[in-house]
Design a protein around this motif. Structure first.
Motif, mmCIF file in Angstrom:
data_model
loop_
_atom_site.group_PDB
_atom_site.id
_atom_site.type_symbol
_atom_site.label_atom_id
_atom_site.label_comp_id
_atom_site.label_asym_id
_atom_site.label_seq_id
_atom_site.Cartn_x
_atom_site.Cartn_y
_atom_site.Cartn_z
ATOM 1 N N PHE A 180 -8.387 -6.569 -9.322
ATOM 2 C CA PHE A 180 -9.334 -6.286 -10.384
ATOM 3 C C PHE A 180 -9.357 -7.482 -11.318
ATOM 4 O O PHE A 180 -8.326 -7.871 -11.853
ATOM 5 C CB PHE A 180 -8.887 -5.025 -11.120
ATOM 6 C CG PHE A 180 -9.812 -4.583 -12.194
ATOM 7 C CD1 PHE A 180 -10.940 -3.867 -11.879
ATOM 8 C CD2 PHE A 180 -9.574 -4.915 -13.511
ATOM 9 C CE1 PHE A 180 -11.816 -3.468 -12.867
ATOM 10 C CE2 PHE A 180 -10.439 -4.521 -14.507
ATOM 11 C CZ PHE A 180 -11.570 -3.789 -14.173
ATOM 12 N N SER A 181 -10.535 -8.092 -11.482
ATOM 13 C CA SER A 181 -10.624 -9.290 -12.317
ATOM 14 C C SER A 181 -11.353 -9.006 -13.614
ATOM 15 O O SER A 181 -12.336 -8.293 -13.618
ATOM 16 C CB SER A 181 -11.416 -10.383 -11.595
ATOM 17 O OG SER A 181 -10.696 -10.865 -10.516
ATOM 18 N N PHE A 182 -10.854 -9.569 -14.679
ATOM 19 C CA PHE A 182 -11.570 -9.477 -15.948
ATOM 20 C C PHE A 182 -11.048 -10.575 -16.855
ATOM 21 O O PHE A 182 -10.155 -11.323 -16.484
ATOM 22 C CB PHE A 182 -11.384 -8.098 -16.582
ATOM 23 C CG PHE A 182 -9.977 -7.799 -16.947
ATOM 24 C CD1 PHE A 182 -9.077 -7.404 -15.984
ATOM 25 C CD2 PHE A 182 -9.540 -7.941 -18.249
ATOM 26 C CE1 PHE A 182 -7.770 -7.149 -16.315
ATOM 27 C CE2 PHE A 182 -8.227 -7.687 -18.582
ATOM 28 C CZ PHE A 182 -7.336 -7.290 -17.617
ATOM 29 N N HIS A 206 -13.016 12.054 -1.339
ATOM 30 C CA HIS A 206 -14.171 11.470 -0.660
ATOM 31 C C HIS A 206 -14.184 11.939 0.778
ATOM 32 O O HIS A 206 -13.122 12.189 1.349
ATOM 33 C CB HIS A 206 -14.044 9.933 -0.608
ATOM 34 C CG HIS A 206 -14.248 9.276 -1.927
ATOM 35 N ND1 HIS A 206 -15.420 9.341 -2.609
ATOM 36 C CD2 HIS A 206 -13.416 8.503 -2.664
ATOM 37 C CE1 HIS A 206 -15.309 8.656 -3.732
ATOM 38 N NE2 HIS A 206 -14.095 8.143 -3.792
ATOM 39 N N GLY A 224 -2.144 1.586 -10.273
ATOM 40 C CA GLY A 224 -2.038 2.156 -11.618
ATOM 41 C C GLY A 224 -3.386 2.230 -12.326
ATOM 42 O O GLY A 224 -3.507 2.834 -13.360
ATOM 43 N N LEU A 225 -4.383 1.555 -11.746
ATOM 44 C CA LEU A 225 -5.705 1.572 -12.375
ATOM 45 C C LEU A 225 -6.701 2.320 -11.515
ATOM 46 O O LEU A 225 -7.885 2.332 -11.777
ATOM 47 C CB LEU A 225 -6.213 0.147 -12.560
ATOM 48 C CG LEU A 225 -5.468 -0.678 -13.583
ATOM 49 C CD1 LEU A 225 -6.025 -2.072 -13.615
ATOM 50 C CD2 LEU A 225 -5.604 -0.026 -14.952
ATOM 51 N N LYS A 226 -6.192 2.914 -10.465
ATOM 52 C CA LYS A 226 -7.094 3.632 -9.572
ATOM 53 C C LYS A 226 -7.580 4.902 -10.242
ATOM 54 O O LYS A 226 -6.869 5.516 -11.026
ATOM 55 C CB LYS A 226 -6.344 4.008 -8.296
ATOM 56 C CG LYS A 226 -6.331 2.904 -7.288
ATOM 57 C CD LYS A 226 -5.847 3.432 -5.967
ATOM 58 C CE LYS A 226 -5.756 2.292 -4.966
ATOM 59 N NZ LYS A 226 -4.876 2.639 -3.847
ATOM 60 N N GLU A 227 -8.791 5.257 -9.905
ATOM 61 C CA GLU A 227 -9.286 6.547 -10.333
ATOM 62 C C GLU A 227 -9.581 7.336 -9.072
ATOM 63 O O GLU A 227 -10.681 7.283 -8.540
ATOM 64 C CB GLU A 227 -10.546 6.356 -11.182
ATOM 65 C CG GLU A 227 -10.238 5.618 -12.464
ATOM 66 C CD GLU A 227 -11.496 5.215 -13.201
ATOM 67 O OE1 GLU A 227 -12.114 6.094 -13.797
ATOM 68 O OE2 GLU A 227 -11.850 4.033 -13.158
ATOM 69 N N PRO A 228 -8.584 8.036 -8.576
ATOM 70 C CA PRO A 228 -8.733 8.675 -7.262
ATOM 71 C C PRO A 228 -9.734 9.834 -7.314
ATOM 72 O O PRO A 228 -9.877 10.495 -8.338
ATOM 73 C CB PRO A 228 -7.321 9.199 -6.978
ATOM 74 C CG PRO A 228 -6.706 9.396 -8.320
ATOM 75 C CD PRO A 228 -7.295 8.333 -9.201
ATOM 76 N N ARG A 229 -10.438 10.003 -6.224
ATOM 77 C CA ARG A 229 -11.393 11.116 -6.080
ATOM 78 C C ARG A 229 -11.300 11.628 -4.650
ATOM 79 O O ARG A 229 -10.853 10.908 -3.763
ATOM 80 C CB ARG A 229 -12.841 10.628 -6.279
ATOM 81 C CG ARG A 229 -13.129 9.954 -7.594
ATOM 82 C CD ARG A 229 -13.377 10.978 -8.704
ATOM 83 N NE ARG A 229 -13.931 10.330 -9.873
ATOM 84 C CZ ARG A 229 -13.209 9.819 -10.863
ATOM 85 N NH1 ARG A 229 -11.887 9.875 -10.805
ATOM 86 N NH2 ARG A 229 -13.775 9.254 -11.901
ATOM 87 N N GLU A 260 -17.825 1.392 -5.099
ATOM 88 C CA GLU A 260 -18.670 1.502 -6.286
ATOM 89 C C GLU A 260 -17.829 1.480 -7.551
ATOM 90 O O GLU A 260 -18.228 1.021 -8.596
ATOM 91 C CB GLU A 260 -19.438 2.820 -6.216
ATOM 92 C CG GLU A 260 -20.727 2.808 -6.997
ATOM 93 C CD GLU A 260 -21.628 3.932 -6.544
ATOM 94 O OE1 GLU A 260 -21.257 5.086 -6.793
ATOM 95 O OE2 GLU A 260 -22.666 3.654 -5.927
ATOM 96 N N ASP A 261 -16.642 1.965 -7.432
ATOM 97 C CA ASP A 261 -15.768 2.102 -8.584
ATOM 98 C C ASP A 261 -14.783 0.946 -8.701
ATOM 99 O O ASP A 261 -13.892 0.975 -9.528
ATOM 100 C CB ASP A 261 -14.967 3.391 -8.394
ATOM 101 C CG ASP A 261 -14.962 4.193 -9.669
ATOM 102 O OD1 ASP A 261 -14.852 5.400 -9.572
ATOM 103 O OD2 ASP A 261 -15.050 3.566 -10.738
ATOM 104 N N GLY A 262 -14.945 -0.062 -7.872
ATOM 105 C CA GLY A 262 -13.939 -1.106 -7.833
ATOM 106 C C GLY A 262 -12.711 -0.628 -7.094
ATOM 107 O O GLY A 262 -11.667 -1.261 -7.089
ATOM 108 N N GLU A 263 -12.822 0.530 -6.454
ATOM 109 C CA GLU A 263 -11.655 1.087 -5.778
ATOM 110 C C GLU A 263 -11.407 0.397 -4.453
ATOM 111 O O GLU A 263 -10.289 0.306 -3.991
ATOM 112 C CB GLU A 263 -11.852 2.581 -5.522
ATOM 113 C CG GLU A 263 -12.096 3.408 -6.764
ATOM 114 C CD GLU A 263 -10.882 3.466 -7.651
ATOM 115 O OE1 GLU A 263 -9.783 3.156 -7.163
ATOM 116 O OE2 GLU A 263 -11.033 3.799 -8.829
ATOM 117 N N PHE A 302 -7.050 0.553 -21.947
ATOM 118 C CA PHE A 302 -6.998 -0.055 -20.611
ATOM 119 C C PHE A 302 -5.909 -1.120 -20.543
ATOM 120 O O PHE A 302 -5.099 -1.154 -19.613
ATOM 121 C CB PHE A 302 -8.375 -0.643 -20.270
ATOM 122 C CG PHE A 302 -8.362 -1.670 -19.186
ATOM 123 C CD1 PHE A 302 -8.034 -1.314 -17.885
ATOM 124 C CD2 PHE A 302 -8.672 -2.989 -19.451
ATOM 125 C CE1 PHE A 302 -8.021 -2.256 -16.879
ATOM 126 C CE2 PHE A 302 -8.662 -3.934 -18.468
ATOM 127 C CZ PHE A 302 -8.327 -3.569 -17.170
#
Lengths: 445, 502
Positions: free
Chosen positions: A117-119, A69, A62-67, A109-112, A22
């Motif tokens: 994005f925080s961490f 919908h 760049g961190l998206k996880e596209p689906r 739900e996915d942070g999308e 990641f």
């Protein structure tokens, strides 16, 4: 059938590999944020990175996880909701903004749904990204002549050794075990026997039976004493000695000299810039060496060694003689930091003002005394916020700058840069420490 | 409720747990679960883990072993931050559909919570996994561990051989199509004999310690079929390629002209896991309802038997109440129907209908109203339904009134939302149908199928999205998914929207 398993002792960090993947993927974004956070960081907080890590917020690009919908808008839908109070069939409601009911829930739900994005980065991760691509000048060369001392390390137990290495606990434990196993008569049982014998011997007249008992007791006594002689309290078999093996211990130590002009012309702004520079240098070196020390030297027309607090927060007035600081540095090296044991770094910040022809003396001190023993020496000149001309033209400058330019021409491990705002610090710092072309090694002087 | 005057000692008295206490509590729970409720469970493997390990488990969709991918790291980073800053608690438990049934209990839990969690997960969820038809038919509880281990090793081996980036590219693309990687209706076509042989080789490869990868790359994974398909006319193509095909990952795995065998295998892994998890998505209300009902029944029973202290009982009830809270639509905490609340209420309601039916119940549920054996009725329900059909069959007017359910019709052509049904006699059936409908995944998830791929011509992959009720695909992310799809197919991909009515 069932069972309980205690997994707590299992290694955690099962997701370490995922985390590294990641971070790698998000590296560019994270780097941007890390660089930015350094620029904004106030040194008053201790200057460094908090031990518990650094929170970063990066854009999700760049961190998206596209689906695929369903759109939350348009079409005909029916939502079933709980908690009707007064509605009757046929009532109408205004359509809420952004779709009804659970419309947007699935996407976020996915942070999308969020753009950011925080961490939290661990301290190590933070520093690694901060110093990504930087390397210590001449580190490899110096490492080969790195000071080594011979130490010792415990290496278990042996059955032979010198008395001063005797391991008493292990020896006594063996002895006790052997005594129990071989049934060595105890002091108490012998004492009791002796008492009985003495009692009988003390009698003036003994019956025949008593004589017989005495004889028996004496015989037993003899057996016990023989056994005590054979089964010793401590037998050579019991002895255990500690052993030590010699070991080479590498001392990687570094000292960073922070030299700063604190005369009246160095205002809060100038000092703040210098602080950022020293802070980065220290963080960077602390990462490469097991042990780093900082020496703070401030100067006006005379120089003195001070603590960090005084260095950054006290102000002096007076003239400026830069060479006093260099003299002081030389003096401290001679006293406390033999160059064959220490990696020595010099970092100097100044506004470039110097007294009379002192700058020529600085040049000589650097070339003859300091640079030969330093791994690296960096000079940062802090100029006016609107000194565009100076920033863009390295040839222009005052006496000190000109003299240092001559030093640079002769020594490749000497670097100089100008800054006028916090944002400049990190880039020039990187430039200082970017891997240099091989061959351009140590001082010509 | 008052504790009965029995001689039974409490199972435990303090908040601290020990393995001995866990063992005692588990035995007491098992006694009620098996002998009273008549549950049928896989053997239990209860693992105590730390918070850190719970976070690990979280980020890998709760599976004990998972291949590595950056998105799991991303979820870990986010969950960890939320947890450390106190903005999100951790689940008390995770339970895995496997044989033996693995459940994780957190070390931070009190003894009372451990007891609740064991009743909930190790018996409630466990029974549901073992008996519900979807899990029975679609998942292999005994084999999942071996499969996960295979998947993890296989992907690691691919990373070593082809590089992290190449593997990541395929996984990213496969993940984007995960929801379109399941068979919703029919079973997948049987593997061909070549495929079976290849799988057999893999197994042997494991045993003989050879490189799994070599065996797979040598295998004849459906590559030869391409030649046959190439010159066929449309109708024959459709037949050969099983078109239309709803499982996009399956189609790509079998027919993509550009994918290497190892890439096909990665698609297969992602598809297998998506399929394994699919029944869980279809039974959220029932599964949680079952587990919550079981823990509620068991802790009350234990309390009646005098085997729980009042304190422990109160703690459990407090936690239970939080879990089954259903905020109303105008409450700021509202975020849809709470599956725990709905599921639990429906289970309790089934018991009520058996034990104390009203005339209305007799009219609506003639099959089981007044049935003396409510345990059997409930076990049958757990075994034979999924959320959609369960609600359609078992949601009673009584509960619709209790939740005060109403249907809001949202038609884009109208300027306002319309209250179309409420909890009255005219509305019960419609409300129930509408609610059931909202749990139908086939309706919730976009219906996208491969309709043609002319390998002789331009090789364009043609997809059709069947639009129902005028609901189109969200534009956001759509192009990104299509890019991934293009990468896997190697040629152009088109997506056409067709209205279901036409």
């Amino acid at each position: 059938m069932h069972h309980f398993i205690d997994r707590r002792a299992n290694p955690k960090g099962k997701s370490l590999g995922n985390r590294q993947r990641f971070l790698k993927r998000a590296r560019e974004s994270i780097k941007e944020r890390v660089d930015k956070s350094v620029k904004e960081k106030s040194i008053k907080d201790g200057g460094g990175v908090p031990a518990e890590g650094e929170k970063v917020t990066i854009p999700t690009r760049g961190l998206k996880e596209p689906r695929f919908h369903h759109s939350s808008k348009g079409g005909r839908r029916r939502h079933v909701l709980p908690g009707n109070k007064e509605f009757i069939v046929g009532d109408t409601l205004k359509r809420p903004q952004g779709g009804a009911g659970e419309g947007g829930k699935q996407a976020s739900e996915d942070g999308e749904g969020a753009d950011e994005f925080s961490f939290t980065l661990t301290r190590d991760e933070y520093l690694e990204i901060l110093f990504d691509g930087l390397e210590l000048p001449d580190l490899v060369e110096k490492a080969t002549v790195e000071t080594e001392t011979i130490g010792t390390r415990r290496a278990g137990l042996t059955t032979a050794g010198t008395p001063n290495n005797l391991n008493l606990v292990r020896t006594m434990r063996n002895s006790l075990g052997r005594r129990i196993a071989l049934q060595r008569p105890s002091v108490r049982s012998i004492a009791e026997l002796k008492e009985q014998i003495a009692e009988l011997e003390a009698l003036t007249e003994r019956t025949e039976a008593q004589d017989k008992i005495l004889e028996e007791l004496l015989h037993r006594m003899e057996v016990l004493e023989r056994k005590r002689r054979v089964v010793g309290y401590i037998d050579p078999l019991d002895l255990r000695y500690d052993t030590h093996v010699p070991e080479k211990i590498r001392n990687s130590r570094a000292v960073v000299f922070c030299l700063m002009d604190v005369s009246g012309s160095m205002q809060e702004r100038e000092k703040d810039l210098a602080k950022r520079f020293f802070m980065l240098l220290h963080l960077f070196l602390a990462r490469s060496y097991e042990h780093t020390e900082l020496v703070f030297v401030r100067h006006t027309h005379h120089a003195q060694e001070v603590d960090e607090e005084t260095f950054f927060y006290a102000r002096e007035t007076g003239g400026t003689i830069v060479s006093t600081a260099l003299d002081k540095m030389k003096e401290i090296i001679d006293e406390r930091y033999p160059p064959d044991e220490w990696n020595i770094y010099g970092a100097q910040a100044s506004d470039g003002e110097n007294f009379g022809n002192d700058s020529a003396r600085c040049k000589a001190l650097l070339l003859e005394d300091l640079l030969p023993v330093c791994q690296y020496y960096a000079y940062v000149e802090i100029v006016d916020e609107n000194a565009e001309m100076l920033l863009s033209n390295p040839e222009a400058g005052e006496d000190l700058w000109q003299n240092y330019r001559q030093v640079k021409a002769q020594a490749s491990h000497f670097e100089m840069q100008r800054v006028s705002q916090p944002a400049h610090i990190y880039p020039i710092f990187r430039e200082f420490f970017l891997p240099k072309a091989k061959g351009a090694q140590n001082a010509g002087g | 409720m008052q504790a009965a005057d029995t001689v039974a000692e409490p199972l435990f008295t303090g908040p601290e747990w020990t393995f001995e206490l866990l063992e005692t509590a588990r035995d007491a729970i098992e006694d009620i679960a098996l002998n009273d409720l008549g549950l049928d469970v896989y053997p239990n493997q209860i693992e105590i883990i730390s918070a850190e390990q719970m976070l690990d488990a979280y980020s890998c969709v709760g599976l004990p072993l998972m291949y590595q991918h950056w998105s799991f790291g991303k979820h870990f980073a986010r969950d960890e931050t939320l947890y450390r800053t106190g903005r999100q608690g951790l689940a008390y438990e995770i339970v895995i559909n496997s044989n033996p049934c693995i459940s994780y209990n957190m070390e931070e839990n009190t003894m009372a919570m451990q007891t609740l969690v064991m009743a909930h997960a190790a018996f409630g969820h466990n029974h549901f996994f073992k008996n519900n038809y979807l899990f029975q038919q679609w998942t292999d509880a005994a084999g999942i561990h071996d499969y996960l281990a295979f998947a993890k090793n296989y992907i690691a081996a691919c990373e070593e051989r082809y590089g992290l980036t190449a593997v990541e590219e395929i996984l990213d693309a496969a993940h984007a199509l995960q929801s379109q990687g399941v068979f919703r209706y029919g079973r997948p076509p049987k593997p061909t004999s070549e495929e079976l042989a290849a799988m057999q080789k893999v197994r042997e490869g494991y045993e003989s310690g050879q490189s799994v990868l070599d065996l797979w790359t040598d295998a004849t994974m459906g590559q030869d079929k391409l030649e046959e398909i190439r010159d066929e006319p449309f109708s024959a193509r459709r037949k050969l390629m099983n078109l239309p095909q709803e499982n996009l990952l399956y189609f790509l795995e079998k027919h993509s002209p550009v994918l290497e065998p190892w890439q096909c295998e990665i698609l297969r892994i992602v598809r297998m896991l998506a399929q394994y998890l699919y029944p869980q998505k279809q039974t959220k209300v029932m599964n949680e309802g079952c587990a919550t009902f079981v823990h509620y029944y068991i802790i009350n029973k234990l309390f009646e038997q005098g085997r729980l202290t009042e304190g422990a009982y109160m703690e459990m009830m407090h936690s239970h109440t939080n879990v089954v809270l259903q905020p109303e639509y105008d409450d700021p905490r509202y975020s849809g129907m709470n599956p725990y609340a709905l599921g639990f209420a429906m289970m309790q309601d089934i018991r009520r209908i058996c034990e104390a039916p009203t005339d209305e119940d007799r009219e609506w549920f003639p099959d089981f109203a007044g049935d003396p054996d409510w345990r059997r009725v409930m076990r049958d329900a757990w075994a034979n339904y999924r959320d959609e059909s369960f609600i359609q069959q078992f949601l009673s007017p009584h509960l619709i009134r209790k939740f005060k359910l109403f249907t809001l019709a949202d038609d884009a052509d109208q300027s306002h939302l319309l209250v179309s049904q409420i909890h009255n006699r005219q509305g019960y059936r419609s409300v129930r149908r509408d609610l059931a409908h909202s749990y139908d995944l086939a309706y919730l998830e976009p219906d996208i199928q491969v309709t043609d791929a002319n390998l002789k011509g331009d090789r364009e992959l043609k997809l059709t999205h069947t639009v129902r009720d005028g609901i189109h695909l969200s534009e956001e992310n759509k192009d990104e998914v299509l890019k991934h799809l293009r990468r896997l197919w190697g040629y152009d991909v088109s997506l056409e929207a067709v209205d279901a009515g036409t």
